[in-house]
Motif scaffolding. Structure first.
Motif, PDB file in Angstrom:
ATOM      1  N   LEU A 213       0.812  -1.217   0.000  1.00  0.00           N
ATOM      2  CA  LEU A 213       0.000   0.000   0.000  1.00  0.00           C
ATOM      3  C   LEU A 213       0.845   1.268   0.000  1.00  0.00           C
ATOM      4  CD1 LEU A 213      -2.896  -1.105   2.356  1.00  0.00           C
ATOM      5  CD2 LEU A 213      -2.982  -0.726  -0.103  1.00  0.00           C
ATOM      6  N   ARG A 217      -0.075   4.053  -2.797  1.00  0.00           N
ATOM      7  CA  ARG A 217      -0.453   5.430  -2.463  1.00  0.00           C
ATOM      8  C   ARG A 217       0.546   6.444  -3.013  1.00  0.00           C
ATOM      9  NH1 ARG A 217      -2.411   2.988   3.246  1.00  0.00           N
ATOM     10  NH2 ARG A 217      -4.557   2.535   2.576  1.00  0.00           N
ATOM     11  N   GLN A 298      -5.785   2.962  -8.108  1.00  0.00           N
ATOM     12  CA  GLN A 298      -6.986   3.384  -7.380  1.00  0.00           C
ATOM     13  C   GLN A 298      -7.890   2.191  -7.089  1.00  0.00           C
ATOM     14  OE1 GLN A 298      -8.289   6.348 -10.176  1.00  0.00           O
ATOM     15  NE2 GLN A 298      -7.378   8.050  -9.019  1.00  0.00           N
ATOM     16  N   GLU A 301      -6.441   0.405  -4.111  1.00  0.00           N
ATOM     17  CA  GLU A 301      -6.701   1.105  -2.850  1.00  0.00           C
ATOM     18  C   GLU A 301      -8.160   0.950  -2.437  1.00  0.00           C
ATOM     19  OE1 GLU A 301      -5.131   5.225  -0.953  1.00  0.00           O
ATOM     20  OE2 GLU A 301      -6.313   5.442  -2.781  1.00  0.00           O
TER      21      GLU A 301
END
Length: 646
Positions: A213, A217, A298, A301
């Motif tokens: 992650l 990000r 995206q 996430e």
């Protein structure tokens, strides 16, 4: 109780279509509103959980009773949601071995993957109620606060009692429709082997794959910064209000002497070869802006669960024509490839947010981020990835089915099929990076484009002209390939005749170990594995060349249910790809205890303990199934600390 048919209605503020059911059911406000069920085909009961009703004790007990088979349409949804309802922790789910999915059953029969679509095609008496979509929107999703609804963000039963009563009827009807599907398909039971594959699929989806992650990000943040810079540069260069607008950009190009009908990726790449400055710079900036890499990040996430793993990425029987998997959520089946020689360095720069370093070393930030998408998948702490895939699986399968011996000999010796194909076509020795090495590319393009009846158009679609082949040599390439592979060409037309004969005369016949049979309004093609492909409502029709062909009903290129036509080479493509899928399934079952976390096309990704042997995995994967005697398989692989294309 032996069977329990279930359909549930749920609420969650998480967007189901974007995040998938695993994340959806993790939302703090997740709730099961209605529980519709039927025990052993009896009357349907709707338990109104939203209004305080409780599941009957025998129904609640059945959810974890291994002696009771639970049925649902898209059973993965019910199983995962009920796992949360019962309080199982993240990463723990109800045993998929106890579940059966009527959507899988429908897909195995070549039917649509929606309950509404299946009901319509089968002409069921009890169809899915059409008002359900509006009721789901009203009760199952957050609503916008307005003066009319007193500023609330959610609609509850008390806010619209009439709608709630209709919603309960809708829930009951879904259970009835699902049971009608099972009843209508009962004469065509799904083989137990396919249910075992489905169970394995569910275990892989439940396990999920870990995501880095931090990388995800940072990549999203870098992409946003890159887009701002590229857009600003485009505005400065073109003086347009919105340089992302196709119409504005086309007009600006035309005003500067460059007419174009489209700004598609291929068209822009072609224009860039000859465009004068500053048009070339503008087109280059547009290409960079068009990179859609951020959408994958995206999606990651959005879908990642609380334990850092993404789940539910694979749709079993998603391609009903062959039974192959389809991608969901992150769409693993179409990840960009990576070609950066220093992938690890680029990954490290992005991971620590060093935008200037990425820009300085790689120039094209969007392209770099795109090439790093695969590397966002990582093994859990203390583990490694073993990635193994089949070598030239479709080329091997079609050679085996057709009995094309020279190809079999190449595979037996571990040769390069592209070199061998070029050598066979041009009657000269061809070696990769050696004698006549320039011909290998022609062998490769021919292999990729021509195995399923393709001709000049297929070569062009595969990029033959972009690779430097001349237009006038394409017909010669087609002829040379077909003359070099007479048994494959014979396979096409033997299959064509067998399919037409089965449909016309309604009896079974076989060719090359493949059985064609027509009964109860279905054409079945039985593969060497024993699994059957199904074609709905087959007829003898006429193709665009005026010849006879088999037509059937299915989902076409428009994503609508329509009548389609097929012919020998197309059937062969389905058969070869379906057989390759069965080989992958066989390998996955032999590797079941090795923690498979992903599988993409003909590749498996294992989250392995440090001591697990890569060689042992490849040897196991390369074992020929007992039903494929004479088929020569080979699996190659590598170990890595993050997923990539080696």
């Amino acid at each position: 109780m032996k069977t329990l048919s279930i359909d549930i209605e749920t609420y969650s503020s998480a967007p189901l279509s974007k995040c998938g059911v695993y994340k959806y059911a993790e939302s703090p406000d997740f709730e099961i509103l209605l529980f519709g069920c039927s025990a052993d085909g009896g009357p349907v009961r709707v338990v109104d959980l939203a209004c305080g009703e409780k599941l009957p004790p025998e129904t609640a007990a059945a959810l974890t009773d291994e002696a009771v088979v639970k049925w649902a349409f898209n059973a993965n949804f019910e199983r995962v949601c009920l796992s949360r309802f019962l309080g199982l922790p993240v990463g723990a789910y109800l045993d998929p071995a106890q579940w059966r999915c009527s959507m899988v059953w429908a897909a195995a029969m070549g039917l649509p993957l929606s309950l509404e679509g299946v009901g319509a095609v089968l002409g069921l008496e009890k169809q899915k109620l059409t008002e359900g979509r509006e009721l789901i929107k009203y009760f199952c999703r957050p609503c916008a606060p307005t003066k009319t609804n007193a500023g609330r963000t959610r609609n509850r039963p008390a806010h619209a009692p009439d709608k709630w009563a209709a919603f309960k009827r809708y829930n009951a009807r879904d259970v009835e429709t699902e049971m009608s599907v099972q009843e209508r398909l009962s004469k065509f039971p799904v083989p137990e082997s396919v249910w075992e594959e489905y169970q394995l699929d569910q275990e892989i989806n439940d396990q999920g794959a870990a995501l880095d992650l931090t990388l995800v990000r940072q990549a999203i943040a870098m992409d946003a910064r890159s887009r701002r810079q590229l857009t600003a540069a485009m505005k400065k260069l073109t003086e347009l209000d919105n340089p992302n607008s196709v119409q504005q950009m086309k007009r600006w190009l035309a005003e500067n002497g460059l007419e174009t009908d489209t700004l598609g990726k291929k068209a822009v790449a072609e224009l860039m070869k000859t465009a004068p400055e500053p048009l070339g710079d503008a087109l280059s900036l547009r290409q960079q802006l068009a990179k859609s890499s951020v959408r994958k990040y995206q999606a990651m996430e959005t879908a990642v669960c609380a334990d850092g793993r993404a789940r539910g990425m694979f749709q079993f029987y998603g391609a009903s024509r062959t039974g192959r998997w389809a991608g969901r959520i992150i769409q693993m089946q179409n990840l960009p490839q990576n070609h950066l020689p220093d992938l690890e360095q680029a990954r490290a720069l992005v991971r620590r947010g060093d935008y200037d370093g990425v820009e300085m070393l790689y120039e094209d930030v969007p392209d770099t981020l795109s090439q790093l998408i695969r590397t966002a998948f990582v093994p859990r702490a203390g583990a490694k990835f073993i990635v193994a895939d089949f070598s030239a699986i479709e080329a091997r399968v079609i050679a085996w089915l057709a009995g094309e011996q020279w190809r079999q000999a190449v595979f037996a010796k571990g040769g390069d099929i592209y070199c061998a194909s070029a050598s066979q076509m041009f009657k000269v020795p061809v070696e990769k990076h050696g004698v006549n090495g320039h011909l290998r590319q022609k062998g490769k393009i021919a292999e990729l484009a021509l195995g399923y009846g393709g001709s000049v158009g297929a070569l062009k679609a595969m990029g033959a002209l972009d690779m430097g082949l001349a237009e006038d040599e394409l017909p010669l390439l087609v002829d040379a390939w077909r003359q070099s592979n007479p048994n494959i060409v014979k396979l096409w037309w033997d299959v064509d005749r067998a399919a037409i004969e089965a449909v016309r005369n309604k009896h079974a016949n076989s060719t090359h170990g493949i059985v064609f049979s027509c009964r109860s309004g279905m054409l079945f093609v039985t593969l060497p594995s024993g699994r059957r492909l199904a074609y709905v409502k087959p007829r003898i029709g006429q193709n665009r060349f005026g010849g006879q062909c088999v037509t059937y009903e299915g989902v076409g290129g428009t994503k609508k249910w329509e009548r389609l036509d097929s012919y020998g080479p197309k059937f062969v493509e389905n058969i070869v790809q379906a057989t390759a899928r069965d080989i992958l399934c066989y390998a996955m079952r032999t590797l079941r205890r090795c923690a498979i976390v992903m599988h993409i096309h003909d590749e498996v990704v294992i989250e392995a303990e440090p001591g697990m042997s890569l060689q042992a995995v490849c040897e196991q994967m390369g074992r020929t199934p007992p039903w494929a005697k004479g088929l020569l398989l080979r699996a190659d692989g590598y170990e890595t600390d993050f997923y990539k294309k080696d």
